[in-house]
Write an enzyme that holds these catalytic residues in place. Structure first.
Site, PDB file in Angstrom:
ATOM      1  CE  LYS A 299      -4.104  -2.020   2.173  1.00  0.00           C
ATOM      2  NZ  LYS A 299      -3.630  -3.270   2.778  1.00  0.00           N
TER       3      LYS A 299
HETATM    4  O1  S5P Z   1      -9.544  -2.317   2.354  1.00  0.00           O
HETATM    5  C1  S5P Z   1      -8.758  -3.247   2.535  1.00  0.00           C
HETATM    6  C2  S5P Z   1      -7.660  -3.455   1.709  1.00  0.00           C
HETATM    7  C3  S5P Z   1      -6.852  -4.555   1.931  1.00  0.00           C
HETATM    8  S1  S5P Z   1      -5.594  -4.897   0.794  1.00  0.00           S
HETATM    9  N1  S5P Z   1      -9.001  -4.132   3.529  1.00  0.00           N
HETATM   10  C4  S5P Z   1      -8.187  -5.217   3.755  1.00  0.00           C
HETATM   11  O2  S5P Z   1      -8.489  -5.995   4.657  1.00  0.00           O
HETATM   12  N2  S5P Z   1      -7.077  -5.381   2.993  1.00  0.00           N
HETATM   13  C5  S5P Z   1      -6.102  -6.469   3.303  1.00  0.00           C
HETATM   14  O3  S5P Z   1      -6.757  -7.726   3.119  1.00  0.00           O
HETATM   15  C6  S5P Z   1      -5.596  -6.455   4.720  1.00  0.00           C
HETATM   16  O4  S5P Z   1      -4.414  -5.699   4.851  1.00  0.00           O
HETATM   17  C7  S5P Z   1      -5.379  -7.918   5.006  1.00  0.00           C
HETATM   18  O5  S5P Z   1      -4.079  -8.271   4.576  1.00  0.00           O
HETATM   19  C8  S5P Z   1      -6.377  -8.638   4.153  1.00  0.00           C
HETATM   20  C9  S5P Z   1      -7.637  -9.070   4.870  1.00  0.00           C
HETATM   21  O6  S5P Z   1      -7.357  -9.997   5.851  1.00  0.00           O
HETATM   22  P1  S5P Z   1      -8.495 -10.723   6.723  1.00  0.00           P
HETATM   23  O7  S5P Z   1      -7.737 -11.537   7.690  1.00  0.00           O
HETATM   24  O8  S5P Z   1      -9.304  -9.662   7.366  1.00  0.00           O
HETATM   25  O9  S5P Z   1      -9.278 -11.559   5.744  1.00  0.00           O
END
Ligand code: S5P
Length: 463
Positions: A299
């Site tokens: 990011k």
């Molecule tokens: O808006 C966002 C963008 C990203 S790239 N929300 C997110 O959650 N992410 C990423 O997606 C976040 O940094 C993490 O690596 C992943 C989601 O992880 P989870 O464990 O919540 O599924």
């Protein structure tokens, strides 16, 4: 105006006729509705506009828009009656000047009630709704005067649109029959016809359906998206696994387990405590063995010069191994341009963060509009966006959606989750990003296989 009065007037003015009529589709219909002649009867138009206005009075929306051309006049009347601004929609896109599809005064995320005269398959509504969405407006409700009851409402529901009708054809013929205006045979013929002639939305119309992965592959302008889409199609996986783990051995172990089920692996290099070049060598080997690509979710968000150093230099040397990276555009497009500057012909693949998944995110509608505009400006560098809402991209750019778990909810740190199917049907996603839903489960391999299946089924249902 009562339904009865309306039915009589339609019949008497010849707006609804019974007999044998060949429809545009080639199908023979026992009735024909020609609402265009309604404009010759101002008092019916006025009465109808009152009924329409009453039926949407309690809705929360800002604009009225009639689907061109048939419902333009009704749109104006309702706008007058409700004292709400009207949006004028063009049927064909303007070729000169502003090239605008819509005329009026509106802002992103304003809600619009679309009005049309008759609904059959719902295709006109769908096209009109898409034109609104392209301008970042929300088609809040689709209202039709007469529902031919041939499946239009159900078709639109599948696409996530709410539809209401003022009159149903079966109700109209019932009144005409019980008042001896039509024969029992004509009455029954209409009922049989609407029962037996449910029409699907035409799939060949690209405007009405989401692009398939094959179509995206054909449009794709970047070698990353081409490779990724080939993997997606071959593996039947539109799943990106987010391996947000601190320990490289554990990360590699879980990745090896889930690898057959994923098309893309996303990591955060800066949270891996023992990150080193050996880790990258192992990861690259796994990616080649199992056919997945690697996305570094860094990011980038700083001024061009700093972002450049973070990408090409520093401890992680991201440019040397990541197949793609994520980029914020908070600094404007300059960081996108900066990351593309190098002397060795390296073309980065960037995924822009257009909208975040967190509670209270500042990525509002205007921010998203600007981010998508930047994405469209650089189709040779920007391979997609991360977003939680339907966006119109081009050049085979992909839509990635994180915040995915089988159960909707919120974690203790503001991350919001929706189930996979919703991301496809409502958010217009192309690829799901799943982290904890997989690596925190008892059996990550099984869980990845499950997400893969659900996500693939959700995609195939829509294409
Ligand atoms: O808006 C966002 C963008 C990203 S790239 N929300 C997110 O959650 N992410 C990423 O997606 C976040 O940094 C993490 O690596 C992943 C989601 O992880 P989870 O464990 O919540 O599924």
């Amino acid at each position: 105006m009562q339904l009865e009065t309306f039915a009589f007037q339609l019949f008497e003015k010849g707006i609804i006729r019974f007999g044998k009529f060949t429809l545009k589709s080639g199908i023979e219909s026992p009735f024909y509705i020609d609402m265009r002649t309604l404009c010759a009867y101002p008092s019916i138009m006025r009465d109808l506009s009152t009924i329409v206005s009453e039926s949407i009075r309690n809705e929360d929306f800002q604009h009225i828009c009639g689907v061109p051309y048939a419902a333009l006049a009704m749109g104006t009347l309702v706008s007058q009656e409700m004292n709400l601004p009207q949006i004028l929609m063009r049927k064909e896109q303007k070729k000169h000047g502003t090239k605008k599809n819509l005329e009026g005064v509106f802002k992103a995320q304003d809600k619009v009630v679309l009005i049309d005269d008759v609904i059959t398959s719902g295709v006109s509504f769908l096209e009109a709704a898409r034109k609104l969405e392209k301008e970042n407006l929300i088609p809040h409700l689709l209202l039709c005067i007469i529902d031919r009851e041939q499946g239009g409402e159900e078709n639109l529901k599948k696409h996530g649109y709410k539809t209401i009708s003022i009159f149903k054809i079966s109700e109209i013929v019932e009144i005409l029959y019980s008042n001896k205006k039509i024969t029992a045979i004509e009455h029954q013929a209409v009922l049989n016809f609407v029962q037996g002639q449910k029409v699907a939305l035409p799939t060949e119309n690209k405007e009405t359906t989401r692009p398939t992965y094959t179509e995206l592959l054909e449009q794709s302008q970047h070698h990353f998206s081409k490779r990724l889409l080939e993997i997606v199609i071959n593996k039947k996986s539109n799943l990106c696994f987010s391996a947000d783990l601190n320990d490289k051995t554990e990360l590699l172990k879980i990745t090896r387990e889930v690898a057959p089920h994923i098309a893309l692996l996303k990591i955060h290099a800066d949270i891996i405590v023992d990150f080193d070049t050996a880790f990258i060598t192992d990861l690259k080997r796994l990616s080649e063995e199992h056919g997945f690509l690697i996305l570094e979710d860094r990011k980038f968000a700083d001024i061009g010069n700093t972002a450049w150093n973070q990408y090409y230099s520093g401890h992680h040397k991201i440019a040397s191994w990541a197949d793609a990276i994520t980029v914020h555009v908070i600094a404007g497009s300059s960081s996108v341009q900066a990351l593309a500057k190098n002397d060795h012909g390296h073309i980065p693949a960037m995924i822009l963060i257009s909208q975040m998944s967190t509670q209270g995110t500042l990525t509002d509608a205007n921010y998203q509009k600007s981010a998508v505009a930047i994405a469209k400006e650089y189709p040779n560098l920007i391979v997609g966006i991360v977003s939680q809402s339907k966006q119109y991209l081009s050049g085979g750019q992909l839509h990635f959606t994180p915040g995915i778990k089988l159960q909707a909810g919120v974690d203790s740190m503001g991350q919001q989750y929706d189930p996979p199917a919703k991301a496809f049907s409502e958010k217009g996603t192309d690829m799901l990003i799943v982290g904890r839903g997989i690596y925190q489960s008892k059996n990550p391999k099984e869980s990845a296989a499950n997400y893969q299946k659900i996500a693939w089924d959700a995609y195939t249902e829509l294409t």
